[in-house]
Write a protein that holds these residues in place. Structure first.
Motif, mmCIF file in Angstrom:
data_model
loop_
_atom_site.group_PDB
_atom_site.id
_atom_site.type_symbol
_atom_site.label_atom_id
_atom_site.label_comp_id
_atom_site.label_asym_id
_atom_site.label_seq_id
_atom_site.Cartn_x
_atom_site.Cartn_y
_atom_site.Cartn_z
ATOM 1 N N ASN A 56 0.821 -1.209 0.000
ATOM 2 C CA ASN A 56 0.000 0.000 0.000
ATOM 3 C C ASN A 56 0.858 1.263 0.000
ATOM 4 O OD1 ASN A 56 -2.714 -1.023 0.008
ATOM 5 N ND2 ASN A 56 -2.351 -1.731 2.085
ATOM 6 N N ALA A 57 2.037 1.192 0.611
ATOM 7 C CA ALA A 57 2.932 2.346 0.629
ATOM 8 C C ALA A 57 3.362 2.721 -0.782
ATOM 9 C CB ALA A 57 4.153 2.046 1.491
ATOM 10 N N ILE A 58 3.494 1.733 -1.657
ATOM 11 C CA ILE A 58 3.849 1.978 -3.055
ATOM 12 C C ILE A 58 2.623 2.449 -3.828
ATOM 13 C CG2 ILE A 58 4.870 0.965 -5.139
ATOM 14 C CD1 ILE A 58 6.110 -1.183 -3.281
ATOM 15 N N LYS A 59 1.494 1.841 -3.542
ATOM 16 C CA LYS A 59 0.250 2.163 -4.245
ATOM 17 C C LYS A 59 -0.120 3.630 -4.094
ATOM 18 C CE LYS A 59 -4.645 0.823 -4.330
ATOM 19 N NZ LYS A 59 -5.666 -0.095 -3.760
ATOM 20 N N TYR A 60 0.107 4.188 -2.903
ATOM 21 C CA TYR A 60 -0.316 5.564 -2.630
ATOM 22 C C TYR A 60 0.844 6.554 -2.690
ATOM 23 C CZ TYR A 60 -4.715 3.476 -1.306
ATOM 24 O OH TYR A 60 -5.899 2.792 -1.336
ATOM 25 N N LEU A 61 1.904 6.207 -3.409
ATOM 26 C CA LEU A 61 3.073 7.063 -3.535
ATOM 27 C C LEU A 61 3.141 7.643 -4.946
ATOM 28 C CD1 LEU A 61 5.702 7.989 -2.064
ATOM 29 C CD2 LEU A 61 6.820 5.978 -3.044
ATOM 30 N N ASP A 62 3.387 8.943 -5.036
ATOM 31 C CA ASP A 62 3.606 9.581 -6.341
ATOM 32 C C ASP A 62 5.013 9.209 -6.799
ATOM 33 O OD1 ASP A 62 3.874 11.138 -8.556
ATOM 34 O OD2 ASP A 62 3.368 13.029 -7.575
ATOM 35 N N LEU A 63 5.087 8.384 -7.815
ATOM 36 C CA LEU A 63 6.356 7.778 -8.217
ATOM 37 C C LEU A 63 7.127 8.585 -9.258
ATOM 38 C CD1 LEU A 63 4.842 4.231 -8.489
ATOM 39 C CD2 LEU A 63 6.575 4.879 -6.810
ATOM 40 N N LYS A 64 6.545 9.648 -9.748
ATOM 41 C CA LYS A 64 7.142 10.352 -10.895
ATOM 42 C C LYS A 64 8.507 10.963 -10.567
ATOM 43 C CE LYS A 64 3.588 13.045 -11.685
ATOM 44 N NZ LYS A 64 2.541 12.515 -10.805
ATOM 45 N N LYS A 65 8.700 11.441 -9.338
ATOM 46 C CA LYS A 65 9.933 12.153 -8.976
ATOM 47 C C LYS A 65 11.004 11.241 -8.367
ATOM 48 C CE LYS A 65 7.400 16.431 -7.953
ATOM 49 N NZ LYS A 65 7.103 17.433 -6.903
ATOM 50 N N ILE A 66 10.717 9.961 -8.277
ATOM 51 C CA ILE A 66 11.629 9.053 -7.580
ATOM 52 C C ILE A 66 12.566 8.359 -8.564
ATOM 53 C CG2 ILE A 66 11.767 7.019 -6.086
ATOM 54 C CD1 ILE A 66 9.037 7.738 -4.988
ATOM 55 N N ASP A 67 13.838 8.321 -8.219
ATOM 56 C CA ASP A 67 14.833 7.602 -9.013
ATOM 57 C C ASP A 67 14.611 6.098 -8.815
ATOM 58 O OD1 ASP A 67 17.016 6.506 -10.251
ATOM 59 O OD2 ASP A 67 18.517 7.433 -8.942
ATOM 60 N N LYS A 68 14.199 5.411 -9.859
ATOM 61 C CA LYS A 68 13.862 3.980 -9.752
ATOM 62 C C LYS A 68 15.108 3.085 -9.674
ATOM 63 C CE LYS A 68 9.484 4.977 -10.349
ATOM 64 N NZ LYS A 68 9.553 6.315 -10.945
ATOM 65 N N ASN A 69 16.287 3.687 -9.779
ATOM 66 C CA ASN A 69 17.517 2.899 -9.716
ATOM 67 C C ASN A 69 18.133 2.855 -8.315
ATOM 68 O OD1 ASN A 69 17.772 2.126 -12.536
ATOM 69 N ND2 ASN A 69 18.135 4.297 -12.937
ATOM 70 N N ILE A 70 17.580 3.623 -7.374
ATOM 71 C CA ILE A 70 18.119 3.563 -6.013
ATOM 72 C C ILE A 70 17.781 2.218 -5.390
ATOM 73 C CG2 ILE A 70 17.957 6.066 -5.686
ATOM 74 C CD1 ILE A 70 15.461 5.561 -3.970
ATOM 75 N N LYS A 71 18.490 1.865 -4.339
ATOM 76 C CA LYS A 71 18.208 0.600 -3.660
ATOM 77 C C LYS A 71 16.822 0.660 -3.026
ATOM 78 C CE LYS A 71 22.934 -0.912 -2.793
ATOM 79 N NZ LYS A 71 23.970 -1.246 -1.785
ATOM 80 N N CYS A 72 16.053 -0.378 -3.299
ATOM 81 C CA CYS A 72 14.666 -0.455 -2.837
ATOM 82 C C CYS A 72 14.517 -1.711 -1.986
ATOM 83 C CB CYS A 72 13.733 -0.498 -4.043
ATOM 84 S SG CYS A 72 11.997 -0.753 -3.643
ATOM 85 N N PHE A 73 14.260 -1.540 -0.698
ATOM 86 C CA PHE A 73 14.152 -2.664 0.236
ATOM 87 C C PHE A 73 12.688 -2.966 0.507
ATOM 88 C CE2 PHE A 73 18.237 -0.627 1.057
ATOM 89 C CZ PHE A 73 19.100 -1.715 1.070
ATOM 90 N N LEU A 102 15.619 -5.776 8.280
ATOM 91 C CA LEU A 102 16.629 -4.967 8.971
ATOM 92 C C LEU A 102 18.034 -5.492 8.687
ATOM 93 C CD1 LEU A 102 17.435 -2.771 11.031
ATOM 94 C CD2 LEU A 102 17.003 -4.440 12.845
ATOM 95 N N GLU A 103 18.192 -6.806 8.732
ATOM 96 C CA GLU A 103 19.499 -7.405 8.462
ATOM 97 C C GLU A 103 19.938 -7.154 7.023
ATOM 98 O OE1 GLU A 103 19.168 -11.504 9.484
ATOM 99 O OE2 GLU A 103 19.061 -11.138 11.655
ATOM 100 N N LEU A 104 19.000 -7.248 6.082
ATOM 101 C CA LEU A 104 19.323 -7.020 4.670
ATOM 102 C C LEU A 104 19.747 -5.571 4.416
ATOM 103 C CD1 LEU A 104 16.618 -9.065 2.733
ATOM 104 C CD2 LEU A 104 19.078 -9.428 2.696
ATOM 105 N N ILE A 105 19.086 -4.650 5.076
ATOM 106 C CA ILE A 105 19.463 -3.246 4.924
ATOM 107 C C ILE A 105 20.886 -3.030 5.442
ATOM 108 C CG2 ILE A 105 18.966 -0.883 5.683
ATOM 109 C CD1 ILE A 105 15.973 -1.758 5.815
ATOM 110 N N GLN A 106 21.192 -3.598 6.600
ATOM 111 C CA GLN A 106 22.529 -3.444 7.183
ATOM 112 C C GLN A 106 23.603 -4.088 6.316
ATOM 113 O OE1 GLN A 106 21.347 -5.141 11.007
ATOM 114 N NE2 GLN A 106 21.751 -3.183 11.999
ATOM 115 N N GLN A 107 23.245 -5.180 5.628
ATOM 116 C CA GLN A 107 24.209 -5.874 4.785
ATOM 117 C C GLN A 107 24.431 -5.178 3.436
ATOM 118 O OE1 GLN A 107 22.505 -9.772 4.440
ATOM 119 N NE2 GLN A 107 22.847 -10.288 6.599
ATOM 120 N N ASN A 108 23.415 -4.444 2.975
ATOM 121 C CA ASN A 108 23.473 -3.906 1.611
ATOM 122 C C ASN A 108 23.485 -2.377 1.532
ATOM 123 O OD1 ASN A 108 22.961 -6.370 -0.369
ATOM 124 N ND2 ASN A 108 21.635 -6.675 1.419
ATOM 125 N N PHE A 109 23.456 -1.717 2.677
ATOM 126 C CA PHE A 109 23.437 -0.256 2.681
ATOM 127 C C PHE A 109 24.183 0.221 3.926
ATOM 128 C CE2 PHE A 109 21.842 4.025 3.058
ATOM 129 C CZ PHE A 109 21.538 4.422 1.763
#
Length: 232
Positions: A56-73, A102-109
Motif C-alpha cells: 500500500n505504501a507503493i500504491k499511494y506514492l507519487d512515483l514520478k519524482k523518484i529515481d527507480k535505480n536507487i536501492k529499494c528494500f 533490517l538485516e538485509l538493509i545493514q548488509q546492503n546499505f
C-alpha cells in the motif's frame, strides 16, 4: 476447502481467483479500508535508498519524482512484486518479516551511503526506522496512507458464514486481527471457530485472537497462502 480472505479486494483478487481455480470455496470479508494521506515529498528527492513494508505504501506514492535505480528494500514477495510493477530496478527483498529486512538493509546499505526513506502507513508493527537510527543510519519515515476499520457487514454474508464456517482464515496485520476480533464479538460467533485454522503474519496478530478457540494457529509470510492449504 472453505477459505476466508480478509484483505481489501484490490489486495487479494488474484488470490481469490487462484483459490477458486484450485476448486476451493472462497469467502471475502474485507476488514480494513485504505485511504491515502497527504504528505510532503521533499525528503524523497535526495534519498539514496527507499524502504517499503507494505504494498500500500507503493500504491499511494507519487512515483514520478523518484529515481527507480536507487536501492529499494521490500519486506516480502507481495511488496517486491508491487515495487517491480512500479518500475524499481534495484530491489532487495526479505522473506516477509521486518527482522530479516533490517538485516538485509545493514548488509546492503552502509550508514555512510546517504539518507534512507521509509514509506509506511500510520500504524506499523515494528519501529524499523528507530532501530536503524540506533544503528547510526540517517532515515526519515514518511506516512502516505492510513487504515480504517470496516464495521458494517451484510447480514446475509454473516448468516451464510455461520452455516458454512471456513476451514482457513488469513489475517495480515495487527489492525486486521483487532478488526476481526471485533467482528466476531459483535456478531456473537465466538464459539464457532473450533474447526477453523487461523493463519497470521505475526505472533502479535495471533496473540490478539488467542481468546478465540481455533483448531490450529499458523504463522506465515505473504506469498505462502497456497502452500498453507496443504499443511492442514
Amino acid at each position: 476447502m472453505h477459505v476466508l480472505l480478509t484483505r481489501p479486494l484490490d489486495d487479494c483478487s488474484d488470490l481469490i481467483l487462484r483459490f477458486k481455480e484450485l476448486g476451493h470455496i472462497v469467502s471475502h470479508l474485507p476488514l480494513l479500508s485504505i485511504e491515502m494521506v497527504p504528505y510532503d515529498d521533499s525528503s524523497i528527492l535526495n534519498c539514496k535508498g527507499i524502504i517499503f513494508t507494505s504494498a500500500n505504501a507503493i500504491k499511494y506514492l507519487d512515483l514520478k519524482k523518484i529515481d527507480k535505480n536507487i536501492k529499494c528494500f521490500c519486506v516480502g514477495l507481495a511488496t517486491e512484486k508491487k515495487a517491480k510493477n512500479a518500475g524499481f530496478q534495484n530491489i532487495i527483498s526479505a522473506e516477509g518479516n521486518v527482522r530479516n529486512l533490517l538485516e538485509l538493509i545493514q548488509q546492503n546499505f552502509n550508514s555512510s551511503d546517504g539518507n534512507l526513506i521509509y514509506i509506511s502507513g500510520e500504524v506499523i508493527s515494528s519501529d524499523l526506522d528507530k532501530k536503524l537510527i540506533d544503528e547510526g543510519y540517517s532515515i526519515t519515515r514518511l506516512i502516505n496512507y492510513k487504515t480504517n476499520h470496516n464495521k458494517n457487514f451484510e447480514k446475509s454474508f454473516v448468516e451464510k458464514l455461520k452455516i458454512n464456517m471456513p476451514d482457513i482464515v488469513y489475517i495480515y496485520s495487527q489492525n486486521s486481527a483487532l478488526s476481526f476480533l471485533n467482528f466476531i464479538k459483535n456478531e456473537k460467533i465466538e464459539n464457532l471457530w473450533m474447526n477453523t485454522n487461523l493463519m497470521c503474519m505475526s505472533e502479535k496478530s495471533s496473540s490478539i485472537l488467542n481468546e478465540i478457540k481455533w483448531k490450529k494457529i499458523f504463522i506465515f509470510n505473504s506469498g505462502e497462502e497456497e502452500f498453507l492449504l496443504y499443511k492442514i
